[in-house]
Design a protein around this motif. Structure first.
Motif, PDB file in Angstrom:
ATOM      1  N   VAL A 211       0.845  -1.196   0.000  1.00 45.28           N
ATOM      2  CA  VAL A 211       0.000   0.000   0.000  1.00 45.28           C
ATOM      3  C   VAL A 211       0.881   1.247   0.000  1.00 45.28           C
ATOM      4  O   VAL A 211       0.625   2.214  -0.720  1.00 45.28           O
ATOM      5  CB  VAL A 211      -0.955   0.003   1.211  1.00 45.28           C
ATOM      6  N   GLY A 212       1.970   1.221   0.774  1.00 45.86           N
ATOM      7  CA  GLY A 212       2.892   2.350   0.787  1.00 45.86           C
ATOM      8  C   GLY A 212       3.441   2.631  -0.603  1.00 45.86           C
ATOM      9  O   GLY A 212       3.502   3.782  -1.039  1.00 45.86           O
ATOM     10  N   GLY A 213       3.823   1.578  -1.325  1.00 47.80           N
ATOM     11  CA  GLY A 213       4.341   1.739  -2.677  1.00 47.80           C
ATOM     12  C   GLY A 213       3.293   2.312  -3.612  1.00 47.80           C
ATOM     13  O   GLY A 213       3.591   3.167  -4.448  1.00 47.80           O
ATOM     14  N   ILE A 214       2.050   1.846  -3.451  1.00 44.36           N
ATOM     15  CA  ILE A 214       0.971   2.356  -4.292  1.00 44.36           C
ATOM     16  C   ILE A 214       0.760   3.847  -4.037  1.00 44.36           C
ATOM     17  O   ILE A 214       0.573   4.639  -4.956  1.00 44.36           O
ATOM     18  CB  ILE A 214      -0.331   1.572  -4.028  1.00 44.36           C
ATOM     19  N   MET A 215       0.837   4.231  -2.750  1.00 49.85           N
ATOM     20  CA  MET A 215       0.684   5.646  -2.423  1.00 49.85           C
ATOM     21  C   MET A 215       1.802   6.486  -3.048  1.00 49.85           C
ATOM     22  O   MET A 215       1.574   7.598  -3.505  1.00 49.85           O
ATOM     23  CB  MET A 215       0.712   5.850  -0.902  1.00 49.85           C
ATOM     24  N   LEU A 216       3.010   5.924  -3.061  1.00 50.71           N
ATOM     25  CA  LEU A 216       4.132   6.634  -3.679  1.00 50.71           C
ATOM     26  C   LEU A 216       3.857   6.852  -5.169  1.00 50.71           C
ATOM     27  O   LEU A 216       4.111   7.927  -5.717  1.00 50.71           O
ATOM     28  CB  LEU A 216       5.410   5.820  -3.483  1.00 50.71           C
ATOM     29  N   GLY A 217       3.318   5.818  -5.825  1.00 50.12           N
ATOM     30  CA  GLY A 217       2.945   5.943  -7.227  1.00 50.12           C
ATOM     31  C   GLY A 217       1.851   6.982  -7.406  1.00 50.12           C
ATOM     32  O   GLY A 217       1.896   7.793  -8.332  1.00 50.12           O
ATOM     33  N   LEU A 218       0.906   6.981  -6.467  1.00 45.58           N
ATOM     34  CA  LEU A 218      -0.177   7.966  -6.512  1.00 45.58           C
ATOM     35  C   LEU A 218       0.384   9.377  -6.448  1.00 45.58           C
ATOM     36  O   LEU A 218      -0.019  10.260  -7.199  1.00 45.58           O
ATOM     37  CB  LEU A 218      -1.145   7.716  -5.351  1.00 45.58           C
ATOM     38  N   MET A 274      -1.208  25.187  -4.258  1.00 42.65           N
ATOM     39  CA  MET A 274      -1.120  24.863  -2.846  1.00 42.65           C
ATOM     40  C   MET A 274      -1.906  23.596  -2.533  1.00 42.65           C
ATOM     41  O   MET A 274      -1.442  22.726  -1.800  1.00 42.65           O
ATOM     42  CB  MET A 274      -1.646  26.026  -2.008  1.00 42.65           C
ATOM     43  N   VAL A 275      -3.089  23.475  -3.136  1.00 43.48           N
ATOM     44  CA  VAL A 275      -3.891  22.265  -2.938  1.00 43.48           C
ATOM     45  C   VAL A 275      -3.085  21.040  -3.381  1.00 43.48           C
ATOM     46  O   VAL A 275      -2.983  20.040  -2.662  1.00 43.48           O
ATOM     47  CB  VAL A 275      -5.215  22.341  -3.731  1.00 43.48           C
ATOM     48  N   LEU A 276      -2.456  21.148  -4.563  1.00 37.73           N
ATOM     49  CA  LEU A 276      -1.674  20.027  -5.088  1.00 37.73           C
ATOM     50  C   LEU A 276      -0.531  19.664  -4.147  1.00 37.73           C
ATOM     51  O   LEU A 276      -0.298  18.484  -3.835  1.00 37.73           O
ATOM     52  CB  LEU A 276      -1.127  20.395  -6.471  1.00 37.73           C
ATOM     53  N   PHE A 277       0.191  20.692  -3.673  1.00 38.53           N
ATOM     54  CA  PHE A 277       1.328  20.438  -2.798  1.00 38.53           C
ATOM     55  C   PHE A 277       0.876  19.758  -1.504  1.00 38.53           C
ATOM     56  O   PHE A 277       1.489  18.791  -1.055  1.00 38.53           O
ATOM     57  CB  PHE A 277       2.048  21.760  -2.486  1.00 38.53           C
ATOM     58  N   LEU A 278      -0.224  20.248  -0.944  1.00 34.42           N
ATOM     59  CA  LEU A 278      -0.706  19.660   0.306  1.00 34.42           C
ATOM     60  C   LEU A 278      -1.150  18.216   0.095  1.00 34.42           C
ATOM     61  O   LEU A 278      -0.857  17.342   0.922  1.00 34.42           O
ATOM     62  CB  LEU A 278      -1.862  20.499   0.876  1.00 34.42           C
ATOM     63  N   VAL A 279      -1.840  17.957  -1.020  1.00 31.60           N
ATOM     64  CA  VAL A 279      -2.300  16.588  -1.268  1.00 31.60           C
ATOM     65  C   VAL A 279      -1.113  15.641  -1.432  1.00 31.60           C
ATOM     66  O   VAL A 279      -1.059  14.571  -0.805  1.00 31.60           O
ATOM     67  CB  VAL A 279      -3.201  16.530  -2.518  1.00 31.60           C
ATOM     68  N   THR A 280      -0.104  16.025  -2.233  1.00 31.14           N
ATOM     69  CA  THR A 280       1.053  15.143  -2.405  1.00 31.14           C
ATOM     70  C   THR A 280       1.787  14.969  -1.078  1.00 31.14           C
ATOM     71  O   THR A 280       2.298  13.901  -0.783  1.00 31.14           O
ATOM     72  CB  THR A 280       2.058  15.671  -3.445  1.00 31.14           C
ATOM     73  N   PHE A 281       1.808  16.035  -0.263  1.00 36.14           N
ATOM     74  CA  PHE A 281       2.465  15.962   1.042  1.00 36.14           C
ATOM     75  C   PHE A 281       1.796  14.896   1.912  1.00 36.14           C
ATOM     76  O   PHE A 281       2.464  14.026   2.479  1.00 36.14           O
ATOM     77  CB  PHE A 281       2.398  17.339   1.713  1.00 36.14           C
ATOM     78  N   VAL A 282       0.474  14.941   1.986  1.00 37.29           N
ATOM     79  CA  VAL A 282      -0.254  13.979   2.812  1.00 37.29           C
ATOM     80  C   VAL A 282      -0.035  12.556   2.296  1.00 37.29           C
ATOM     81  O   VAL A 282       0.239  11.634   3.068  1.00 37.29           O
ATOM     82  CB  VAL A 282      -1.763  14.318   2.829  1.00 37.29           C
ATOM     83  N   VAL A 283      -0.130  12.395   0.967  1.00 38.01           N
ATOM     84  CA  VAL A 283       0.044  11.070   0.379  1.00 38.01           C
ATOM     85  C   VAL A 283       1.436  10.526   0.699  1.00 38.01           C
ATOM     86  O   VAL A 283       1.608   9.371   1.092  1.00 38.01           O
ATOM     87  CB  VAL A 283      -0.170  11.130  -1.150  1.00 38.01           C
ATOM     88  N   LEU A 284       2.457  11.390   0.574  1.00 35.30           N
ATOM     89  CA  LEU A 284       3.821  10.950   0.855  1.00 35.30           C
ATOM     90  C   LEU A 284       3.990  10.569   2.323  1.00 35.30           C
ATOM     91  O   LEU A 284       4.557   9.514   2.637  1.00 35.30           O
ATOM     92  CB  LEU A 284       4.823  12.052   0.498  1.00 35.30           C
ATOM     93  N   ALA A 285       3.477  11.415   3.218  1.00 36.42           N
ATOM     94  CA  ALA A 285       3.630  11.150   4.647  1.00 36.42           C
ATOM     95  C   ALA A 285       3.017   9.793   4.986  1.00 36.42           C
ATOM     96  O   ALA A 285       3.618   8.972   5.680  1.00 36.42           O
ATOM     97  CB  ALA A 285       2.957  12.251   5.452  1.00 36.42           C
ATOM     98  N   PHE A 286       1.820   9.546   4.431  1.00 35.11           N
ATOM     99  CA  PHE A 286       1.111   8.302   4.686  1.00 35.11           C
ATOM    100  C   PHE A 286       1.926   7.103   4.179  1.00 35.11           C
ATOM    101  O   PHE A 286       2.098   6.105   4.880  1.00 35.11           O
ATOM    102  CB  PHE A 286      -0.242   8.375   3.980  1.00 35.11           C
ATOM    103  N   SER A 287       2.468   7.216   2.961  1.00 32.06           N
ATOM    104  CA  SER A 287       3.198   6.080   2.379  1.00 32.06           C
ATOM    105  C   SER A 287       4.485   5.803   3.146  1.00 32.06           C
ATOM    106  O   SER A 287       4.844   4.656   3.386  1.00 32.06           O
ATOM    107  CB  SER A 287       3.495   6.335   0.908  1.00 32.06           C
ATOM    108  N   ARG A 288       5.188   6.867   3.574  1.00 33.63           N
ATOM    109  CA  ARG A 288       6.413   6.684   4.368  1.00 33.63           C
ATOM    110  C   ARG A 288       6.097   5.910   5.647  1.00 33.63           C
ATOM    111  O   ARG A 288       6.798   4.998   6.042  1.00 33.63           O
ATOM    112  CB  ARG A 288       6.998   8.037   4.761  1.00 33.63           C
TER     113      ARG A 288
END
Lengths: 303, 281
Positions: A211-218, A274-288
């Motif tokens: 799931v972490g890898g999938i989030m990274l791809g996302l 800003m929306v894009l940056f925040l969304v990628t930030f959350v996705v990355l934090a979750f996958s890590r």
């Protein structure tokens, strides 16, 4: 001295990320002030009347990324399974290198290829057939309705899927390697087939990491700009059909940022960023977080 | 009716066949892409490509200004980004290892690594272009440096961690201060690895388009001035490919072939060096 110099450099990395956040927030402030939270769900994007709602771009980003995952995840799982379990040893290296090269090709090349080669082929050979055979079916019919133009949300998703497949494959192969071989061997010893071992032993064990890898791809798919800009058609509306043109946050930025006149227009684009940056930030934090948890589990397990 | 064994075997065969098909389809996309590039790009590769500047539609020309511009931007980005990245990576690997700060910096570095490159472009636009009042090569270089930085931090840290601790201890036992240990012993042992990381960063930025859209912009003419907008391959390809002119398309394909060839070669070299390195350790 030297130690402080290295600390300074590390601090600089930290500062840059903070500065990005601040500058985006500063740029977005006028738009957010004017439109409030409505910016997120308002669907009108009209530079002439200075009415800006981010919903079409945000929806476009989410839909294309989600669709891309839908294609890329099974594909990546298949490739990872093949390379790790099936391929003869002499084939492993060349195949994994080739898949890695897919990740190295610049996104603008994907865009050009998508626009000039893939989209016309898709419009001639696949789209008419799909539209014809799904028309009349309640939901599917609406999804695949429309003239066969080649470009559009669906094509963008397909190309995104090809682009993120190597990343997800790499992570999957890595976490599959973390499975203690005792586990796999005992399953084989009980007479399980290769597929049963992969599906019932390897996958459950590595679920979190996968799931972490999938989030990274996302995360990759969400931020991808050039490839999408070429093939999505760049329209500011939400249409029910995936074959119709659309837009994403990054393609809107790429197309309109340098041409935006007026404070509100520019500021609205900043708000999208800003929306894009925040969304990628959350996705990355979750996958890590997920990958870290799997690594901890692997280091605790014997073998 | 199938027996349970036959059914299990059938499931196995179907699943494994599907996984083989997945792999073949992955390779299929790669070959289709490369084939397109070769067949469409090779016609445009000629001496004029390297000696003449980008033409107006309908006349002959090349991509020399874009090639030189791309080289300047890439070298500039690496020269600024790589040293800072190496130092920050050194901090993580040598001085702070498992401390709280190190974890935070590592995470922040990952954020920067995965930040959409167009966001970096928007950021540098706000930082440099708005304040200086015009687009410039400097802004492009800075944007690329921000992309190089996290890549180099990552690889430097990984490579330094591969250096065995006994080497550090031996040097320290001889009375060397820590900066000397790092500079003379650890860097020397990890040199190829760090260089490879830089190579990968070069490969990454040489095809980047999005961060240059709002920073270096583009330039139809020959310039090597860093305070002016500068031509660069990715943006020229973008502009030419989106145009309706046949001869511009041909140049765009030639440029695309050049970039892809360069990026793929850099990647193959870097990966084979890395593999060699990891085996010898």
């Amino acid at each position: 001295m030297f130690r402080n110099l290295t600390r300074l450099a590390a601090g600089l990395t930290f500062l840059i990320v903070i500065a990005i956040l601040i500058s985006l927030a500063y740029g977005a402030a006028p738009a957010l002030h004017k439109f409030g939270l409505g910016f997120l769900y308002n669907t009108h994007w009209n530079p002439v009347t200075e009415q800006f709602g981010g919903a079409p771009a945000i929806m476009g980003t989410l839909i294309t990324s989600f669709l891309a995952l839908l294609f890329a995840v099974p594909l990546s799982f298949g490739i990872a399974l093949y390379i790790n379990e099936l391929a003869p040893t002499w084939l492993k290296r060349p195949i994994s290198t080739a898949i890695e090269l897919l990740a190295a090709i610049p996104s603008i090349i994907y865009g050009m290829w998508g626009l000039f080669v893939f989209a016309p082929w898709f419009a001639d050979n696949i789209q008419p057939w799909v539209t014809e055979h799904t028309s009349g079916i309640p939901i599917l019919g609406a999804l695949f309705d429309g003239p066969p133009m080649g470009i559009g949300m669906f094509t963008a998703s397909l190309i995104l899927a090809i682009m993120i497949t190597p990343f997800i494959t790499a992570i999957m192969r890595e976490v599959f390697g973390l499975v203690p071989s005792v586990l796999k061997e005992s399953a084989y010893g009980l007479g399980a087939t290769t597929w049963e071992v992969s599906w019932n032993v390897v996958l459950p064990y590595t679920r979190i990491g996968v799931v972490g890898g999938i989030m990274l791809g996302l995360g990759r798919a969400l931020g991808e700009t050039m490839a999408v800009t070429f093939v999505i058609g760049n329209a500011h509306n939400i249409s029910a059909s995936l074959f119709m043109p659309g837009g994403t946050i990054s393609s809107t930025l790429a197309n309109e940022f340098t041409e935006a006149v007026g404070d509100v227009y520019t500021s609205s684009l900043f708000a999208l960023g800003m929306v894009l940056f925040l969304v990628t930030f959350v996705v990355l934090a979750f996958s890590r977080l997920l990958i870290l948890r799997l690594e901890k589990k692997a280091s605790r397990a014997p073998g | 009716m199938l027996t349970i064994y036959a059914r299990r075997r059938l499931t196995n065969i179907i699943a494994l066949t599907l996984s083989m098909i997945a792999t073949i389809s992955g390779l299929f996309w790669l070959s289709w892409l490369l084939w397109t590039l070769l067949s469409a790009g090779i016609a445009g590769i000629n001496p004029a490509l390297f000696t003449q500047i980008t033409p107006p539609p309908g006349s002959d020309g090349g991509l020399s200004n874009a090639i030189v511009g791309s080289l300047i931007l890439t070298v500039g980005g690496v020269v600024i980004g790589a040293p800072i990245g190496i130092l920050a990576g050194t901090y993580l690997a040598e001085f702070s290892r498992e401390s709280k700060i190190a974890h935070v910096v590592r995470f922040i570095n990952d954020v920067l690594l995965s930040a959409p490159s167009i966001i970096i472009g928007v950021f540098v636009y706000e930082l440099v272009v708005v304040n200086s009042g015009h687009f410039s090569a400097w802004a492009g270089i800075l944007a690329l440096a921000f992309i190089v930085l996290p890549v180099v931090v990552r690889t430097t840290e990984d490579m330094l961690r591969l250096v065995p601790n006994t080497m550090r201890e031996a040097a320290a036992a001889l009375g060397a201060p820590q900066w000397k240990v790092t500079m003379m012993i650890v860097y020397r042992a990890a040199r190829t690895g760090i260089l490879t990381g830089i190579l990968l960063a070069v490969a990454r930025i040489s095809g980047e388009t999005a961060p240059l859209l709002f920073t270096a912009l583009n330039n139809q003419f020959w310039t090597t001035s860093l305070s002016q907008p500068i031509a660069n391959l990715p943006n020229v390809i973008f502009q030419f490919a989106m145009s309706p002119y046949e001869d511009w398309h041909r140049l765009a394909w030639a440029g695309a072939l050049l970039i892809t060839a360069a990026v793929l070669i850099l990647n193959i070299v870097a990966h084979s060096v890395l593999r060699h390195k990891q085996h010898s350790n």
